[in-house]
Design an enzyme around this catalytic site. Structure first.
Site, PDB file in Angstrom:
ATOM      1  CG  ASP A   8     -23.891 -15.659   3.291  1.00  0.00           C
ATOM      2  OD1 ASP A   8     -24.370 -16.614   2.678  1.00  0.00           O
ATOM      3  OD2 ASP A   8     -22.829 -15.104   2.955  1.00  0.00           O
ATOM      4  CG  ASP A 102     -19.556 -16.688   3.650  1.00  0.00           C
ATOM      5  OD1 ASP A 102     -19.997 -17.848   3.515  1.00  0.00           O
ATOM      6  OD2 ASP A 102     -19.941 -15.725   2.969  1.00  0.00           O
ATOM      7  CD  GLU A 103     -24.489 -20.218   4.150  1.00  0.00           C
ATOM      8  OE1 GLU A 103     -23.649 -20.365   3.240  1.00  0.00           O
ATOM      9  OE2 GLU A 103     -25.605 -20.727   4.135  1.00  0.00           O
TER      10      GLU A 103
HETATM   11  P1  TTP Z   1     -20.884 -17.330  -0.696  1.00  0.00           P
HETATM   12  O1  TTP Z   1     -21.413 -16.881   0.632  1.00  0.00           O
HETATM   13  O2  TTP Z   1     -21.740 -18.186  -1.543  1.00  0.00           O
HETATM   14  O3  TTP Z   1     -20.526 -16.050  -1.580  1.00  0.00           O
HETATM   15  P2  TTP Z   1     -19.886 -14.687  -1.159  1.00  0.00           P
HETATM   16  O4  TTP Z   1     -19.747 -14.549   0.325  1.00  0.00           O
HETATM   17  O5  TTP Z   1     -18.621 -14.508  -1.912  1.00  0.00           O
HETATM   18  O6  TTP Z   1     -20.920 -13.633  -1.728  1.00  0.00           O
HETATM   19  P3  TTP Z   1     -22.376 -13.252  -1.163  1.00  0.00           P
HETATM   20  O7  TTP Z   1     -22.254 -11.805  -0.821  1.00  0.00           O
HETATM   21  O8  TTP Z   1     -23.311 -13.501  -2.287  1.00  0.00           O
HETATM   22  O9  TTP Z   1     -22.623 -14.100   0.035  1.00  0.00           O
HETATM   23  O10 TTP Z   1     -19.505 -18.062  -0.516  1.00  0.00           O
HETATM   24  C1  TTP Z   1     -18.572 -17.740   0.502  1.00  0.00           C
HETATM   25  C2  TTP Z   1     -17.150 -17.898  -0.024  1.00  0.00           C
HETATM   26  O11 TTP Z   1     -16.949 -19.213  -0.530  1.00  0.00           O
HETATM   27  C3  TTP Z   1     -16.826 -16.971  -1.167  1.00  0.00           C
HETATM   28  O12 TTP Z   1     -16.369 -15.694  -0.742  1.00  0.00           O
HETATM   29  C4  TTP Z   1     -15.795 -17.729  -1.949  1.00  0.00           C
HETATM   30  C5  TTP Z   1     -16.109 -19.191  -1.671  1.00  0.00           C
HETATM   31  N1  TTP Z   1     -16.768 -19.773  -2.863  1.00  0.00           N
HETATM   32  C6  TTP Z   1     -16.019 -20.559  -3.735  1.00  0.00           C
HETATM   33  O13 TTP Z   1     -14.834 -20.803  -3.493  1.00  0.00           O
HETATM   34  N2  TTP Z   1     -16.643 -21.062  -4.853  1.00  0.00           N
HETATM   35  C7  TTP Z   1     -17.952 -20.825  -5.135  1.00  0.00           C
HETATM   36  O14 TTP Z   1     -18.465 -21.288  -6.178  1.00  0.00           O
HETATM   37  C8  TTP Z   1     -18.717 -20.014  -4.239  1.00  0.00           C
HETATM   38  C9  TTP Z   1     -20.166 -19.730  -4.514  1.00  0.00           C
HETATM   39  C10 TTP Z   1     -18.088 -19.516  -3.120  1.00  0.00           C
HETATM   40 MG    MG Z   2     -21.358 -15.000   1.595  1.00  0.00          MG
END
Ligand code: TTP
Ligand code: MG
Length: 352
Positions: A8, A102-103
């Site tokens: 992730d 991203d995951e």
């Molecule tokens: P996530 O992997 O949940 O968050 P992240 O990568 O920004 O942060 P982390 O380091 O905690 O993993 O989500 C991936 C992308 O999805 C994030 O960069 C932006 C988008 N996203 C939204 O558009 N709305 C949301 O509510 C969330 C949680 C994420």
């Molecule tokens: Mg992320």
């Protein structure tokens, strides 16, 4: 026992933006809507120190962190980065399940890389992502998807955590129920009211009662509380098409200007085809034009043995006549068919 890596990226959209503007590196940065009702999609870890979070109204975020730098969402950029990351994953296993941009889960049970060490492989993959895409990623390594997902959060950002089979029992018993995917705020409260806060509490609870109280998710929760999860990593679905498009900062006034601009598009299309040519044939090719009044047209041809630049030009000319207006976007794509399903289609590498 499987070996699963959950990978992730860290504050993904913000990381891509910071990659493209290093001056932002040590500043609080969020990506999201700036207008009245705008919300933060994500923010970097500096902004998180101020309490800024995903899905928070931008107004609130700016109140918590007045120096917050707010950038607009640029999905196309994140999609490109996401595809690059996926291409790296696929070098190591075909069993890749993308969950979001991203995951992803990777089943590396049969991998011979690093003498079968999934944690060394995870480290290597994270380094590749950093060197080739320019963003950091975190990973969890465990015998199943659930544990790998929980593990990937533990050393975020830019870290990883391994749960070996013999440490599951120890790891899981103290895990707060809220960390189990599917347990949100509401369910957490309900579970708390039943006296359940950690996995060990659920282990000692009667599963039938749990199901009566919270519904069929109770079975899953019971399984998870022992660190169990039998779900397979499902390879992401087969691609049906591949395409590239470009919006121009100035409208292309006539067909000649359109034609002048198709070469760059063809170049990036070639790059995309190149990556797919081992697995797919093209059934058909298509061009797309979006005119300046936002109407759009797609022209498709399937009776092509060899696709070349002249054919693409012809297709654009034909498509342009349908609107005969300035164009704001041009696209080029192919409909795909997996090689194993078909012997007689057009090779993807025939573009000249
Ligand atoms: P996530 O992997 O949940 O968050 P992240 O990568 O920004 O942060 P982390 O380091 O905690 O993993 O989500 C991936 C992308 O999805 C994030 O960069 C932006 C988008 N996203 C939204 O558009 N709305 C949301 O509510 C969330 C949680 C994420
Ligand atoms: Mg992320």
């Amino acid at each position: 026992m499987r070996k699963i890596i959950h990978c992730d990226c860290d504050c993904f959209y913000a990381s891509v933006e910071i990659r493209d503007n290093k001056a932002l590196q040590f500043l609080p940065v969020a990506v999201g809507g700036s207008t009245g009702r705008g919300v933060v999609t994500t923010c970097n870890y500096i902004a998180r120190k101020y309490g800024v979070r995903s899905a928070m109204p931008t107004v609130t975020a700016l109140r918590l962190c007045p120096k917050l730098i707010l950038l607009p969402v640029n999905m196309q950029k994140y999609r490109i980065a996401s595809n690059q990351i996926k291409t790296i994953f696929l070098e190591f296993t075909n069993k890749v399940e993308s969950v979001s941009l991203d995951e992803a889960y990777l089943d590396v049970s049969d991998s011979k890389h690093f003498s079968g060490s999934a944690s060394l492989l995870a480290k290597h993959i994270r380094e590749r992502i950093y060197n080739e895409v320019g963003v950091t990623a975190s990973a969890g390594v465990a015998p199943n998807k659930f544990l790998a997902k929980v593990a990937s959060d533990i050393n975020k950002p830019n870290g990883q955590y391994v749960i070996a089979p013999d440490s599951i029992a120890n790891f899981i018993s103290g895990l707060p129920l809220r960390r189990i995917p599917g347990v949100g705020k509401v369910l957490e409260k309900k579970l708390n009211q039943l006296g359940l806060t950690k996995c060990v509490d659920v282990q000692n609870y009667c599963v039938e009662t749990l199901v009566k109280k919270i519904g069929s998710f109770g079975y899953t929760l019971y399984q998870r509380s022992y660190g169990k999860d039998n779900r397979e990593v499902k390879e992401s679905s087969i691609r049906k098409s591949v395409s590239v498009e470009r919006t121009f900062s100035q409208d292309l006034d006539n067909i000649d200007t359109c034609i002048e601009n198709i070469y760059l598009l063809i170049e990036s299309f070639q790059e995309r085809l190149y990556k797919l040519q081992d697995s797919y044939f093209a059934k058909a090719y298509f061009v797309k034009i979006k005119f300046n009044d936002f109407s759009q047209t797609t022209l498709e041809r399937s009776n092509i043995n060899t696709l070349d630049v002249d054919i693409i030009k012809e297709m654009y000319m034909e498509a342009w006549k349908r609107g005969s207006k300035p164009a704001r976007l041009l696209g080029l794509g192919a409909r795909l068919i997996p090689k194993e399903e078909c012997q007689n289609s057009i090779q993807l590498d025939l573009l000249r």
